[in-house]
Design an enzyme around this catalytic site. Structure first.
Site, PDB file in Angstrom:
ATOM      1  N   TYR A   1       4.629  -7.623  16.949  1.00 13.63           N
ATOM      2  CA  TYR A   1       5.110  -6.519  15.984  1.00 13.63           C
ATOM      3  C   TYR A   1       6.302  -5.851  16.669  1.00 13.63           C
ATOM      4  CZ  TYR A   1       3.713  -3.367  12.000  1.00 13.63           C
ATOM      5  OH  TYR A   1       4.350  -2.452  10.946  1.00 13.63           O
TER       6      TYR A   1
ATOM      7  N   LEU B   1      10.269  -0.750   2.972  1.00 19.06           N
ATOM      8  CA  LEU B   1       9.197  -0.434   3.235  1.00 19.06           C
ATOM      9  C   LEU B   1       8.613  -2.480   3.876  1.00 19.06           C
ATOM     10  CD1 LEU B   1       9.075   2.433   2.773  1.00 19.06           C
ATOM     11  CD2 LEU B   1       6.525   2.428   2.303  1.00 19.06           C
TER      12      LEU B   1
ATOM     13  N   PHE C   1       0.917  -1.633  -0.070  1.00 18.91           N
ATOM     14  CA  PHE C   1      -0.058  -0.264   0.546  1.00 18.91           C
ATOM     15  C   PHE C   1       0.890   1.239   0.077  1.00 18.91           C
ATOM     16  CE2 PHE C   1      -1.814   2.875   2.911  1.00 18.91           C
ATOM     17  CZ  PHE C   1      -1.967   3.638   2.406  1.00 18.91           C
ATOM     18  N   ILE C   2       1.475   1.620   1.223  1.00 18.32           N
ATOM     19  CA  ILE C   2       2.602   2.995   1.163  1.00 18.32           C
ATOM     20  C   ILE C   2       2.922   2.885   0.162  1.00 18.32           C
ATOM     21  CG2 ILE C   2       4.117   4.345   2.982  1.00 18.32           C
ATOM     22  CD1 ILE C   2       2.632   3.280   4.842  1.00 18.32           C
TER      23      ILE C   2
ATOM     24  N   ASP D   1      10.070  -7.313  -4.067  1.00 19.74           N
ATOM     25  CA  ASP D   1       8.498  -7.695  -2.864  1.00 19.74           C
ATOM     26  C   ASP D   1       7.934  -9.083  -3.147  1.00 19.74           C
ATOM     27  OD1 ASP D   1       5.397  -5.496  -1.623  1.00 19.74           O
ATOM     28  OD2 ASP D   1       5.758  -7.787  -2.285  1.00 19.74           O
TER      29      ASP D   1
END
Ligand code: UDP
Length: 329
Positions: free
Chosen positions: A149, A76, A11-12, A31
């Site tokens: 997390y 990210l 998303f980001i 990714d």
């Protein structure tokens, strides 16, 4: 600049890549497509200055090779989302600790600046209104998966700090607070796309707990320019920087706002945390940032109101036009 973006199809990450390309930069995106979606890169794939690489940050050699020649690494890639952390706790810890260690070492080796996407989860159950970057962390038991997390991201931050001091790593840590917008999926737990999809489908909006928990939602189009500006700001070096909105809303109110903005007649249904996440889940009652530092460093000032954020998500999920390139300028 030449940038490597890990978590490129997320998303980001995908919004960041669109903005970097619009600014004329060269970008390589990495990714593993575990939670990211290649469709998020549809616009980027048409651009010759963009190269996509499918692979994991756990692949040390690959990360090392892709970092060669990069001026900046935006890291990210991570296991994110409450349902992912619950269902794949071990894999999440490995990706979020070892994967980040690989990226740190590669950035250091190739003298690239690292921009690390940490998280507001770092603050845990600290309910201070206006959390500042050096505020205490208040985390629950290690026996509760939720905190794994925050734990992993805290290890990452500590590693980055140590590399910054001892090995002259060039690095900035950013802590996004509930970033939302088009392309975010509700599949892994994120509340705004879940509520909007439910509202548009005429399904009940699932409020977990009593709905009194407070969050501040910030549009991705406000966060992305700050990420880019922080990467090149020498005063941001070695700092941790909050990025988020300070507009507080309870999750119960959020559900009502989603109904109002979408014109939906769905009902609001309360679901216990136990039913939603399984036994032993702990939520945080309130999470509100102080973003003074980001304002001072890069003029960060979110423009999108909560209703505008909901509207942009509803447009995308409802198949109406939403043009990231325009919104990001
Ligand atoms: N939440 C909810 N209904 C949903 C999904 C999430 O009430 O369908 C709640 C969740 O329990 C939390 C808040 O919304 O209190 C924000 O959840 P999210 O996972 O988006 O982000 P968090 O702030 O927990 O990282």
């Amino acid at each position: 600049m030449r940038a490597l973006v890990t978590g490129a199809a997320g998303f980001i990450g995908s919004h960041l890549i669109d903005a970097l390309l619009a600014d004329g930069h060269h970008v390589t995106g990495l990714d593993d497509l575990s939670t990211g979606d290649h469709d998020n890169l549809a616009q980027a794939m048409t651009e010759p200055r963009f190269r996509f690489e499918s692979g994991s940050v756990l692949d040390h050699a690959r990360v090392e090779a892709l970092t060669a020649g990069a001026d900046v690494v935006f890291h990210l890639a991570a296991a994110v989302g409450a349902f992912v952390i619950r269902d794949q706790t071990l894999e999440g810890l490995r990706t979020n600790i070892h994967g980040t260690e690989n990226v740190i070492e590669a950035a250091r080796w190739h003298n690239a600046t690292l921009v690390f996407a940490s998280t507001s989860e770092i603050y845990g159950k600290n309910t201070t209104i206006g959390l500042r970057e050096d505020d205490d962390r208040v985390l629950g038991s290690t026996l509760k998966f939720r905190w794994s997390y925050a734990e992993a991201k805290a290890v990452d931050e500590s590693l980055i700090n140590a590399y910054y001091r001892a090995r002259a790593l060039s690095a900035v840590i950013v802590r996004p607070f509930n970033t939302v917008g088009p392309r975010q999926t509700g599949r892994y737990g994120m509340v705004v796309p879940r509520f909007v999809r439910q509202a548009l489908a005429g399904e009940p909006l699932t409020v977990f707990g009593d709905g009194s928990q407070i969050r501040c939602f910030c549009h991705v189009a406000d966060v992305v320019p700050a990420l880019i500006a922080l990467a090149t700001n020498p005063r941001a070096q070695g700092r941790a920087v909050n990025l988020g909105s300070t507009e507080q809303v309870t999750i119960g109110e959020l559900a009502s706002r989603v109904l109002a903005v979408t014109g939906s007649r769905s009902e609001i249904r309360h679901i216990s945390y136990e039913e939603a996440y399984g036994p032993g889940y702990e939520d945080m009652a309130r999470r509100v940032p102080d973003c003074t530092l980001a304002g001072e460093l890069v003029g960060f000032r979110p423009r999108y109101t909560l209703d505008q954020i909901i509207d942009s998500v509803a447009r995308e999920i409802g198949g109406r036009a939403w043009r990231p390139a325009e919104t990001l300028r």
